[in-house]
Design a protein around this motif. Structure first.
Motif, PDB file in Angstrom:
ATOM      1  N   GLN A  69       0.842  -1.200   0.000  1.00  0.00           N
ATOM      2  CA  GLN A  69       0.000   0.000   0.000  1.00  0.00           C
ATOM      3  C   GLN A  69       0.877   1.250   0.000  1.00  0.00           C
ATOM      4  OE1 GLN A  69      -3.397  -0.208   0.020  1.00  0.00           O
ATOM      5  NE2 GLN A  69      -4.140   1.796   0.681  1.00  0.00           N
ATOM      6  N   ALA A 129      -6.438  15.269   8.029  1.00  0.00           N
ATOM      7  CA  ALA A 129      -6.978  15.892   6.819  1.00  0.00           C
ATOM      8  C   ALA A 129      -5.886  15.982   5.743  1.00  0.00           C
ATOM      9  CB  ALA A 129      -7.539  17.276   7.130  1.00  0.00           C
ATOM     10  N   VAL A 133      -5.938  14.272   1.996  1.00  0.00           N
ATOM     11  CA  VAL A 133      -5.707  14.962   0.728  1.00  0.00           C
ATOM     12  C   VAL A 133      -4.654  14.232  -0.107  1.00  0.00           C
ATOM     13  CG1 VAL A 133      -4.858  17.091  -0.313  1.00  0.00           C
ATOM     14  CG2 VAL A 133      -6.432  17.194   1.614  1.00  0.00           C
ATOM     15  N   GLU A 136      -6.378  11.437  -1.756  1.00  0.00           N
ATOM     16  CA  GLU A 136      -7.197  11.937  -2.872  1.00  0.00           C
ATOM     17  C   GLU A 136      -6.342  12.087  -4.121  1.00  0.00           C
ATOM     18  OE1 GLU A 136     -10.896  14.704  -1.275  1.00  0.00           O
ATOM     19  OE2 GLU A 136      -8.981  15.646  -1.666  1.00  0.00           O
ATOM     20  N   ILE A 139      -5.506   8.730  -5.597  1.00  0.00           N
ATOM     21  CA  ILE A 139      -6.622   8.158  -6.347  1.00  0.00           C
ATOM     22  C   ILE A 139      -6.723   8.824  -7.705  1.00  0.00           C
ATOM     23  CG2 ILE A 139      -9.152   8.088  -6.466  1.00  0.00           C
ATOM     24  CD1 ILE A 139      -9.083   7.411  -3.472  1.00  0.00           C
ATOM     25  N   PHE A 140      -6.583  10.134  -7.708  1.00  0.00           N
ATOM     26  CA  PHE A 140      -6.617  10.858  -8.974  1.00  0.00           C
ATOM     27  C   PHE A 140      -5.580  10.296  -9.947  1.00  0.00           C
ATOM     28  CE2 PHE A 140      -5.152  14.348 -11.709  1.00  0.00           C
ATOM     29  CZ  PHE A 140      -6.340  14.644 -12.345  1.00  0.00           C
ATOM     30  N   HIS A 142      -4.568   7.341 -10.187  1.00  0.00           N
ATOM     31  CA  HIS A 142      -5.018   6.061 -10.750  1.00  0.00           C
ATOM     32  C   HIS A 142      -6.173   6.254 -11.733  1.00  0.00           C
ATOM     33  CE1 HIS A 142      -2.562   3.055  -8.727  1.00  0.00           C
ATOM     34  NE2 HIS A 142      -2.529   3.892  -7.713  1.00  0.00           N
ATOM     35  N   LEU A 143      -6.925   7.326 -11.555  1.00  0.00           N
ATOM     36  CA  LEU A 143      -8.055   7.571 -12.459  1.00  0.00           C
ATOM     37  C   LEU A 143      -7.594   8.181 -13.772  1.00  0.00           C
ATOM     38  CD1 LEU A 143     -10.789   8.967 -10.051  1.00  0.00           C
ATOM     39  CD2 LEU A 143     -10.264   6.603 -10.669  1.00  0.00           C
ATOM     40  N   SER A 144      -6.473   8.860 -13.756  1.00  0.00           N
ATOM     41  CA  SER A 144      -6.146   9.681 -14.920  1.00  0.00           C
ATOM     42  C   SER A 144      -4.780   9.408 -15.544  1.00  0.00           C
ATOM     43  CB  SER A 144      -6.205  11.159 -14.525  1.00  0.00           C
ATOM     44  OG  SER A 144      -5.218  11.439 -13.556  1.00  0.00           O
TER      45      SER A 144
ATOM     46  N   ILE B  60     -12.520  16.755 -11.688  1.00  0.00           N
ATOM     47  CA  ILE B  60     -11.408  17.635 -12.020  1.00  0.00           C
ATOM     48  C   ILE B  60     -11.293  17.695 -13.532  1.00  0.00           C
ATOM     49  CG2 ILE B  60      -8.879  17.828 -12.006  1.00  0.00           C
ATOM     50  CD1 ILE B  60      -8.861  16.732  -9.208  1.00  0.00           C
ATOM     51  N   THR B  62      -9.019  18.210 -16.631  1.00  0.00           N
ATOM     52  CA  THR B  62      -7.633  18.297 -17.067  1.00  0.00           C
ATOM     53  C   THR B  62      -7.648  18.813 -18.503  1.00  0.00           C
ATOM     54  OG1 THR B  62      -7.565  16.069 -17.978  1.00  0.00           O
ATOM     55  CG2 THR B  62      -7.088  16.296 -15.639  1.00  0.00           C
ATOM     56  N   LYS B  65      -9.456  15.890 -20.586  1.00  0.00           N
ATOM     57  CA  LYS B  65     -10.661  15.192 -20.162  1.00  0.00           C
ATOM     58  C   LYS B  65     -11.130  15.634 -18.777  1.00  0.00           C
ATOM     59  CE  LYS B  65      -7.560  11.506 -18.750  1.00  0.00           C
ATOM     60  NZ  LYS B  65      -7.081  10.157 -18.930  1.00  0.00           N
ATOM     61  N   VAL B  67     -12.145  14.184 -15.088  1.00  0.00           N
ATOM     62  CA  VAL B  67     -11.967  12.998 -14.259  1.00  0.00           C
ATOM     63  C   VAL B  67     -12.932  13.085 -13.078  1.00  0.00           C
ATOM     64  CG1 VAL B  67     -10.350  11.689 -12.849  1.00  0.00           C
ATOM     65  CG2 VAL B  67      -9.554  12.862 -14.910  1.00  0.00           C
ATOM     66  N   GLN B  69     -14.006  12.209  -9.687  1.00  0.00           N
ATOM     67  CA  GLN B  69     -13.356  11.645  -8.498  1.00  0.00           C
ATOM     68  C   GLN B  69     -14.356  10.837  -7.682  1.00  0.00           C
ATOM     69  OE1 GLN B  69     -10.076  12.229  -7.826  1.00  0.00           O
ATOM     70  NE2 GLN B  69      -9.782  11.740  -5.670  1.00  0.00           N
ATOM     71  N   SER B  82     -10.153  19.668   1.574  1.00  0.00           N
ATOM     72  CA  SER B  82      -8.893  20.379   1.571  1.00  0.00           C
ATOM     73  C   SER B  82      -9.109  21.886   1.542  1.00  0.00           C
ATOM     74  CB  SER B  82      -8.093  19.930   0.359  1.00  0.00           C
ATOM     75  OG  SER B  82      -7.061  20.820   0.083  1.00  0.00           O
ATOM     76  N   ARG B  91      -9.561  22.133  -5.627  1.00  0.00           N
ATOM     77  CA  ARG B  91      -9.067  21.418  -6.787  1.00  0.00           C
ATOM     78  C   ARG B  91     -10.238  20.813  -7.544  1.00  0.00           C
ATOM     79  NH1 ARG B  91      -6.242  17.040  -4.396  1.00  0.00           N
ATOM     80  NH2 ARG B  91      -7.951  17.336  -2.933  1.00  0.00           N
ATOM     81  N   PHE B  92     -11.343  20.648  -6.841  1.00  0.00           N
ATOM     82  CA  PHE B  92     -12.492  19.994  -7.446  1.00  0.00           C
ATOM     83  C   PHE B  92     -13.565  20.975  -7.894  1.00  0.00           C
ATOM     84  CE2 PHE B  92     -10.858  16.812  -4.375  1.00  0.00           C
ATOM     85  CZ  PHE B  92     -10.477  15.860  -5.304  1.00  0.00           C
ATOM     86  N   ARG B 138     -10.104   2.372  -1.369  1.00  0.00           N
ATOM     87  CA  ARG B 138     -10.237   2.647  -2.798  1.00  0.00           C
ATOM     88  C   ARG B 138      -8.890   2.502  -3.495  1.00  0.00           C
ATOM     89  NH1 ARG B 138     -12.689   8.033  -5.183  1.00  0.00           N
ATOM     90  NH2 ARG B 138     -12.932   7.188  -7.287  1.00  0.00           N
ATOM     91  N   ILE B 139      -7.848   2.969  -2.852  1.00  0.00           N
ATOM     92  CA  ILE B 139      -6.516   2.808  -3.434  1.00  0.00           C
ATOM     93  C   ILE B 139      -6.175   1.335  -3.558  1.00  0.00           C
ATOM     94  CG2 ILE B 139      -4.047   3.085  -2.923  1.00  0.00           C
ATOM     95  CD1 ILE B 139      -4.748   5.907  -1.974  1.00  0.00           C
ATOM     96  N   HIS B 142      -7.432  -0.172  -6.584  1.00  0.00           N
ATOM     97  CA  HIS B 142      -6.689   0.129  -7.816  1.00  0.00           C
ATOM     98  C   HIS B 142      -5.367  -0.626  -7.876  1.00  0.00           C
ATOM     99  CE1 HIS B 142      -9.153   3.125  -9.839  1.00  0.00           C
ATOM    100  NE2 HIS B 142      -9.536   3.491  -8.633  1.00  0.00           N
ATOM    101  N   SER B 172     -15.516   6.757 -15.281  1.00  0.00           N
ATOM    102  CA  SER B 172     -14.384   7.617 -14.949  1.00  0.00           C
ATOM    103  C   SER B 172     -13.985   7.459 -13.488  1.00  0.00           C
ATOM    104  CB  SER B 172     -14.745   9.062 -15.248  1.00  0.00           C
ATOM    105  OG  SER B 172     -13.753   9.941 -14.782  1.00  0.00           O
ATOM    106  N   MET B 173     -14.973   7.412 -12.634  1.00  0.00           N
ATOM    107  CA  MET B 173     -14.748   7.280 -11.184  1.00  0.00           C
ATOM    108  C   MET B 173     -14.101   5.935 -10.846  1.00  0.00           C
ATOM    109  SD  MET B 173     -18.093   7.445  -8.784  1.00  0.00           S
ATOM    110  CE  MET B 173     -18.419   6.142  -7.604  1.00  0.00           C
ATOM    111  N   LEU B 174     -14.321   4.943 -11.714  1.00  0.00           N
ATOM    112  CA  LEU B 174     -13.706   3.632 -11.498  1.00  0.00           C
ATOM    113  C   LEU B 174     -12.366   3.514 -12.230  1.00  0.00           C
ATOM    114  CD1 LEU B 174     -16.811   1.285 -11.842  1.00  0.00           C
ATOM    115  CD2 LEU B 174     -15.461   1.670  -9.780  1.00  0.00           C
ATOM    116  N   GLY B 175     -12.017   4.558 -12.950  1.00  0.00           N
ATOM    117  CA  GLY B 175     -10.735   4.540 -13.647  1.00  0.00           C
ATOM    118  C   GLY B 175     -10.731   3.705 -14.911  1.00  0.00           C
TER     119      GLY B 175
END
Lengths: 190, 190
Positions: A69, A129, A133, A136, A139-140, A142-144, B60, B62, B65, B67, B69, B82, B91-92, B138-139, B142, B172-175
């Motif tokens: 991890q 917190a 972040v 977060e 994860i981003f 891995h999504l992009s 987000i 980019t 595209k 993404v 989250q 954040s 950022r979102f 979630r990580i 992935h 997208s949320m699932l990558g």
DNA sequence: AGCTCCACTTGACAAAAGTCAAGAAATTAA
DNA sequence: TTAATTTCTTGACTTTTGTCAAGTGGAGCT
């Protein structure tokens, strides 16, 4: 001990010198040898440690593989947050990749902080917190991003790691096979 | 308003009825129309909302595209943590996918909670820690799962979502790409 | 109804990433 | 130092996933 002080100051943003002394005094110097376990999954995590030196791998064993991890490095903290905070069995196993010097606070003293430092819960909240972040952002990634882009990002952020730990662990932590990692690596060296 | 009470109770584990009333009283009923923005990236997020009904997409943009989250649903909270906590540009971007009924607390009242409810920072810490653990999971998904396995996992956890929002956002949320999502979906229906 | 706008699907193909197996290189232990 | 073990690399091949482009279908509007 000043290194721990410095990091607690920057992590938790503590201004008051007395509070800082109090907090630091509750951390005890400990060591852990290469290969030893800081925590085994299923146990309750009873401590939070600051890494003065060394490397620890945080991973989960599934039926068919080990999933790394994260690898915690010098200047960062290590624990199973979920287990420490909620008193639940740890999902992670944490093992020293090399000999480590730690400053460790056990649950008892950790809970003491709440009464000794009035603004502790607030500081702790900000700390968590910040960790949130970071996840977060991960994860981003891995999504992009492709495997290679994630490789580049980590390399940029933490070059040293790449010649300190078995690369297979970094591969796993980035969500790719060791072979893919190796091929990306080769590409960079050409 | 009792639904908000119920959720705050279960989220924050509040026992004291007076504290609960105090907290709930600081949330104001608001609505947001389909397509409207709860938050735009770059702005400071000044609020935290509980979703009484509706769906909001957190994403987000980019260069090439968008993404997604996360998609926040009824019974959960929505904010840019954040930005809210650290007072930094968001950022979102957060947009309503359908008309939403929210209970919203603005930053001013949010900060008031600290003084009104002594154990608020502690509760907030636990709340954020729980969010942190969700991201850890979630990580892990992935690092260790294929696109299809992630699809299955989400479907298991939140079936309803699959017929409430454009599937491309879930993809997208699932990558994964919308096409991959569509193909997995077809496979399941056979 | 007919039109328009999306969202979704599908096929053909390309690229990315995984698997397996063998072997090289490095690290550790004897 | 040598031997043993682990880690890394490489090639051949497969599978997964992405991309592009065309087409289908539905919701809402005029």
């Amino acid at each position: 001990m000043s290194e721990l002080e410095h990091y607690i100051k920057s992590y938790f943003g503590i201004a008051n010198q007395n509070d800082l002394k109090t907090i630091v005094s509750l951390f005890k110097s400990t060591t852990i040898k290469k290969g030893d376990y800081f925590l085994k999954s299923g146990k309750i995590c009873e401590k939070l440690s600051f890494i003065q030196s060394g490397l620890l791998r945080i991973y989960i064993k599934t039926e068919d593989k080990e999933v790394t991890q994260w690898i915690s490095t010098k200047g960062y903290f290590v624990t199973d947050l979920s287990s420490l905070v909620f008193n639940t069995p740890a999902r992670f196993t944490i093992q020293a990749l090399i000999d480590c010097e730690l400053y460790t606070i056990d649950r008892e003293n950790y809970l003491l902080l709440k009464s000794l430092i009035p603004q502790w819960p607030e500081l702790e909240k900000l700390f968590i917190a910040r960790c949130f972040v970071m996840l977060e952002e991960r994860i981003f990634s891995h999504l992009s991003m492709t495997a290679e882009e994630r490789y580049d990002l980590l390399f940029e952020q933490n070059k040293e790691l790449f010649n300190q730990v078995p690369l297979q662990y970094i591969a796993s932590m980035l969500g790719m096979s060791p072979e893919t990692f190796s091929r990306i690596r080769k590409k960079k060296s050409i």
